[in-house]
Write a protein that holds these residues in place. Structure first.
Motif, PDB file in Angstrom:
ATOM      1  N   HIS A 198     -10.545  70.198  61.533  1.00 27.09           N
ATOM      2  CA  HIS A 198      -9.940  71.475  61.922  1.00 27.09           C
ATOM      3  C   HIS A 198      -8.515  71.262  62.419  1.00 27.09           C
ATOM      4  N   ASP A 199      -8.307  70.250  63.253  1.00 26.40           N
ATOM      5  CA  ASP A 199      -6.968  69.953  63.789  1.00 26.40           C
ATOM      6  C   ASP A 199      -6.002  69.581  62.681  1.00 26.40           C
ATOM      7  N   ILE A 200      -6.505  68.842  61.689  1.00 21.96           N
ATOM      8  CA  ILE A 200      -5.658  68.441  60.553  1.00 21.96           C
ATOM      9  C   ILE A 200      -5.245  69.663  59.740  1.00 21.96           C
ATOM     10  N   ALA A 201      -6.217  70.541  59.476  1.00 23.24           N
ATOM     11  CA  ALA A 201      -5.974  71.697  58.600  1.00 23.24           C
ATOM     12  C   ALA A 201      -5.155  72.795  59.283  1.00 23.24           C
ATOM     13  N   HIS A 202      -5.402  73.028  60.594  1.00 17.30           N
ATOM     14  CA  HIS A 202      -4.814  74.196  61.252  1.00 17.30           C
ATOM     15  C   HIS A 202      -3.761  73.885  62.306  1.00 17.30           C
ATOM     16  N   HIS A 203      -3.758  72.667  62.811  1.00 21.34           N
ATOM     17  CA  HIS A 203      -2.803  72.331  63.874  1.00 21.34           C
ATOM     18  C   HIS A 203      -1.890  71.167  63.517  1.00 21.34           C
ATOM     19  N   ASN A 204      -1.815  70.871  62.224  1.00 17.07           N
ATOM     20  CA  ASN A 204      -0.864  69.869  61.725  1.00 17.07           C
ATOM     21  C   ASN A 204      -1.042  68.496  62.355  1.00 17.07           C
ATOM     22  N   LEU A 205      -2.259  68.123  62.651  1.00 28.28           N
ATOM     23  CA  LEU A 205      -2.517  66.805  63.217  1.00 28.28           C
ATOM     24  C   LEU A 205      -2.197  65.733  62.177  1.00 28.28           C
ATOM     25  N   LYS A 206      -1.355  64.777  62.546  1.00 27.01           N
ATOM     26  CA  LYS A 206      -1.009  63.670  61.650  1.00 27.01           C
ATOM     27  C   LYS A 206      -1.972  62.527  61.893  1.00 27.01           C
ATOM     28  N   VAL A 207      -2.611  62.074  60.843  1.00 29.32           N
ATOM     29  CA  VAL A 207      -3.622  61.025  61.002  1.00 29.32           C
ATOM     30  C   VAL A 207      -3.481  59.963  59.920  1.00 29.32           C
ATOM     31  N   GLY A 208      -4.126  58.836  60.170  1.00 27.29           N
ATOM     32  CA  GLY A 208      -4.302  57.855  59.102  1.00 27.29           C
ATOM     33  C   GLY A 208      -3.371  56.669  59.139  1.00 27.29           C
ATOM     34  N   HIS A 209      -2.064  56.888  59.414  1.00 27.43           N
ATOM     35  CA  HIS A 209      -1.111  55.790  59.332  1.00 27.43           C
ATOM     36  C   HIS A 209      -0.258  55.778  60.601  1.00 27.43           C
ATOM     37  N   VAL A 210      -0.449  54.760  61.405  1.00 29.30           N
ATOM     38  CA  VAL A 210       0.192  54.669  62.718  1.00 29.30           C
ATOM     39  C   VAL A 210       1.370  53.708  62.666  1.00 29.30           C
ATOM     40  N   CYS A 211       2.489  54.112  63.264  1.00 34.52           N
ATOM     41  CA  CYS A 211       3.650  53.231  63.363  1.00 34.52           C
ATOM     42  C   CYS A 211       3.346  52.128  64.378  1.00 34.52           C
ATOM     43  N   PRO A 212       3.605  50.861  64.037  1.00 35.42           N
ATOM     44  CA  PRO A 212       3.311  49.759  64.965  1.00 35.42           C
ATOM     45  C   PRO A 212       4.321  49.635  66.104  1.00 35.42           C
ATOM     46  N   HIS A 213       5.411  50.430  66.052  1.00 34.67           N
ATOM     47  CA  HIS A 213       6.474  50.288  67.045  1.00 34.67           C
ATOM     48  C   HIS A 213       6.653  51.500  67.956  1.00 34.67           C
ATOM     49  N   CYS A 214       6.106  52.649  67.563  1.00 31.63           N
ATOM     50  CA  CYS A 214       6.243  53.860  68.382  1.00 31.63           C
ATOM     51  C   CYS A 214       5.011  54.737  68.190  1.00 31.63           C
ATOM     52  N   PRO A 215       4.864  55.809  68.967  1.00 34.82           N
ATOM     53  CA  PRO A 215       3.638  56.637  68.893  1.00 34.82           C
ATOM     54  C   PRO A 215       3.494  57.484  67.634  1.00 34.82           C
ATOM     55  N   GLU A 216       4.492  57.486  66.754  1.00 39.56           N
ATOM     56  CA  GLU A 216       4.444  58.334  65.565  1.00 39.56           C
ATOM     57  C   GLU A 216       3.261  57.992  64.657  1.00 39.56           C
ATOM     58  N   THR A 217       2.610  59.037  64.121  1.00 42.76           N
ATOM     59  CA  THR A 217       1.548  58.852  63.125  1.00 42.76           C
ATOM     60  C   THR A 217       1.898  59.661  61.877  1.00 42.76           C
ATOM     61  N   PHE A 218       1.373  59.228  60.731  1.00 39.05           N
ATOM     62  CA  PHE A 218       1.744  59.844  59.460  1.00 39.05           C
ATOM     63  C   PHE A 218       0.509  60.046  58.589  1.00 39.05           C
ATOM     64  N   ASN A 219       0.574  61.060  57.734  1.00 39.13           N
ATOM     65  CA  ASN A 219      -0.572  61.379  56.887  1.00 39.13           C
ATOM     66  C   ASN A 219      -0.568  60.631  55.565  1.00 39.13           C
ATOM     67  N   SER A 220       0.405  59.744  55.377  1.00 33.63           N
ATOM     68  CA  SER A 220       0.411  58.939  54.153  1.00 33.63           C
ATOM     69  C   SER A 220       1.133  57.619  54.395  1.00 33.63           C
ATOM     70  N   TYR A 221       0.759  56.614  53.606  1.00 38.92           N
ATOM     71  CA  TYR A 221       1.425  55.311  53.671  1.00 38.92           C
ATOM     72  C   TYR A 221       2.907  55.450  53.341  1.00 38.92           C
ATOM     73  N   HIS A 222       3.220  56.299  52.374  1.00 43.67           N
ATOM     74  CA  HIS A 222       4.602  56.508  51.938  1.00 43.67           C
ATOM     75  C   HIS A 222       5.467  57.012  53.087  1.00 43.67           C
ATOM     76  N   ASN A 223       4.976  58.014  53.831  1.00 43.23           N
ATOM     77  CA  ASN A 223       5.752  58.582  54.937  1.00 43.23           C
ATOM     78  C   ASN A 223       5.969  57.560  56.049  1.00 43.23           C
ATOM     79  N   ARG A 224       4.935  56.769  56.334  1.00 42.10           N
ATOM     80  CA  ARG A 224       5.096  55.741  57.363  1.00 42.10           C
ATOM     81  C   ARG A 224       6.105  54.680  56.919  1.00 42.10           C
ATOM     82  N   LEU A 225       6.045  54.314  55.651  1.00 42.42           N
ATOM     83  CA  LEU A 225       6.956  53.302  55.127  1.00 42.42           C
ATOM     84  C   LEU A 225       8.406  53.721  55.311  1.00 42.42           C
TER      85      LEU A 225
END
Length: 355
Positions: A198-225
């Motif tokens: 629900h959070d992913i679909a309605h509240h734009n929760l970013k999941v799946g790919h975590v930056c190893p240097h800061c709190p940012e998370t991304f919904n794809s490997y490409h975006n994290r890269l």
């Protein structure tokens, strides 16, 4: 009872010894999986690339690994990367752990019984199960599948099996009746996983790919890269095709490019006209030619189209978008065909053409 416990203890000790013999006489790499990264078995260093993990792991010695494996009272399965597996005694290349056990007999090393290793080959973007050859596109999918081969922890509620106690523990949480409330809209969910979706679909929760240097998370490997390249000054990855020198940002895209354009792979076939395609999605698009399904409908006039691109071209008429401009007189048109007609009628004598 005492003799049974002693026998169990001896069997467990033998299993640990077998595992250490395999480690000592091969180049297999122990690893963990933590927050979508490969983690060193002996320290907390993490890596996106398993090859870098393998290079890093060389600095840790057998005694460190032996200590970690031996300190558990009961045997515990450990993940090992067996890519490019070799015997350390004679440097022979070996395909899997079973063959390694057989090979070590040539060196008078008898490994009889079980070991504690779950084998993975991490040297390809398409990951193959080393037990049944099933193919998976991600490590997470493969790791979940491995539970079907190592059934030493069983859920008492549903009977599902897991290779580790941690996997069973996380699974058991799903059976607990507990309400999970969304803090943003007060919707109540029966479990954490439904709330997360629900959070992913309605509240734009970013999941799946975590930056190893800061709190940012991304919904794809490409975006994290690209985040790592732009924000943390990582070197931009480049994978160049040796045939046409086209450059890609990951090895998977390069492999697909080579297979599609240079090897001309066509493994998906249309059941109607037998035309072959490289990807299933290409076949899906092609099938629209046979079904004639017109699901793209103009909201202005109700006209329907097979292809979305044709609807977009049509909508330009209603929106009066004039993207096609005559380079002789500057007159603009909604459609390219109108521009071609205009040039043919008014500027053909000037030698003008439209490609």
């Amino acid at each position: 009872m005492h003799s049974e416990e002693e026998e169990t203890f001896q069997n467990e000790l033998k299993t640990k010894c077998n595992s250490l013999h395999l480690l000592k006489n091969s180049n297999m790499t122990l690893f963990r999986w933590c927050k979508n990264r490969y983690r060193c078995f002996c320290c907390k260093e993490t890596f996106l690339d398993p090859k870098l993990l393998k290079t890093h792991s060389i600095q840790h010695n057998l005694s460190e690994m032996s200590h970690i494996i031996g300190k558990r009272i009961t045997p515990f399965y450990h993940k090992v990367d067996v890519s490019d597996l070799k015997c350390k005694i004679c440097f022979t290349s070996i395909d899997n752990i079973d063959n390694l056990i057989e090979h070590l007999k040539d060196h008078n090393l008898e490994i009889d019984g079980r070991h504690l290793f779950v084998p993975y080959k991490l040297d390809s973007d398409i990951l193959k199960c080393q037990m049944c050859s099933e193919l998976y596109k991600s490590y997470v999918q493969l790791d979940k599948h491995m539970n079907t081969h190592y059934k030493n922890h069983i859920c008492e509620t549903c009977g599902k099996s897991f290779k580790t106690h941690e996997g069973l523990r996380d699974h058991a949480k799903r059976h607990k009746e507990k309400q999970h409330v969304c803090k943003k809209c007060d919707v109540v969910f029966s479990n954490y996983y439904r709330k997360r979706q629900h959070d992913i679909a309605h509240h734009n929760l970013k999941v799946g790919h975590v930056c190893p240097h800061c709190p940012e998370t991304f919904n794809s490997y490409h975006n994290r890269l690209w985040h790592l390249v732009k924000v943390h000054n990582y070197e931009k990855p480049e994978f160049k095709c040796v045939t046409c020198e086209k450059v890609f940002y990951n090895n998977s895209l390069l492999r697909s490019h080579i297979r599609k354009y240079h090897l001309q792979e066509r493994n998906v076939q249309c059941s109607v006209c037998n035309t072959k395609f490289f990807r299933k999605c290409d076949l899906t698009e092609h099938m629209k030619n046979h079904t004639k399904e017109r699901k793209f409908v103009c909201t202005f006039c109700g006209k329907s189209f097979i292809w979305k691109k044709n609807l977009n071209i049509h909508l330009a008429i209603h929106n009066n978008v004039r993207r096609h401009v005559c380079n002789v007189c500057g007159k603009s048109f909604v459609q390219g065909t109108s521009l071609k007609y205009h040039i043919g009628r008014h500027h053909a004598k000037d030698g003008q053409t439209v490609s």
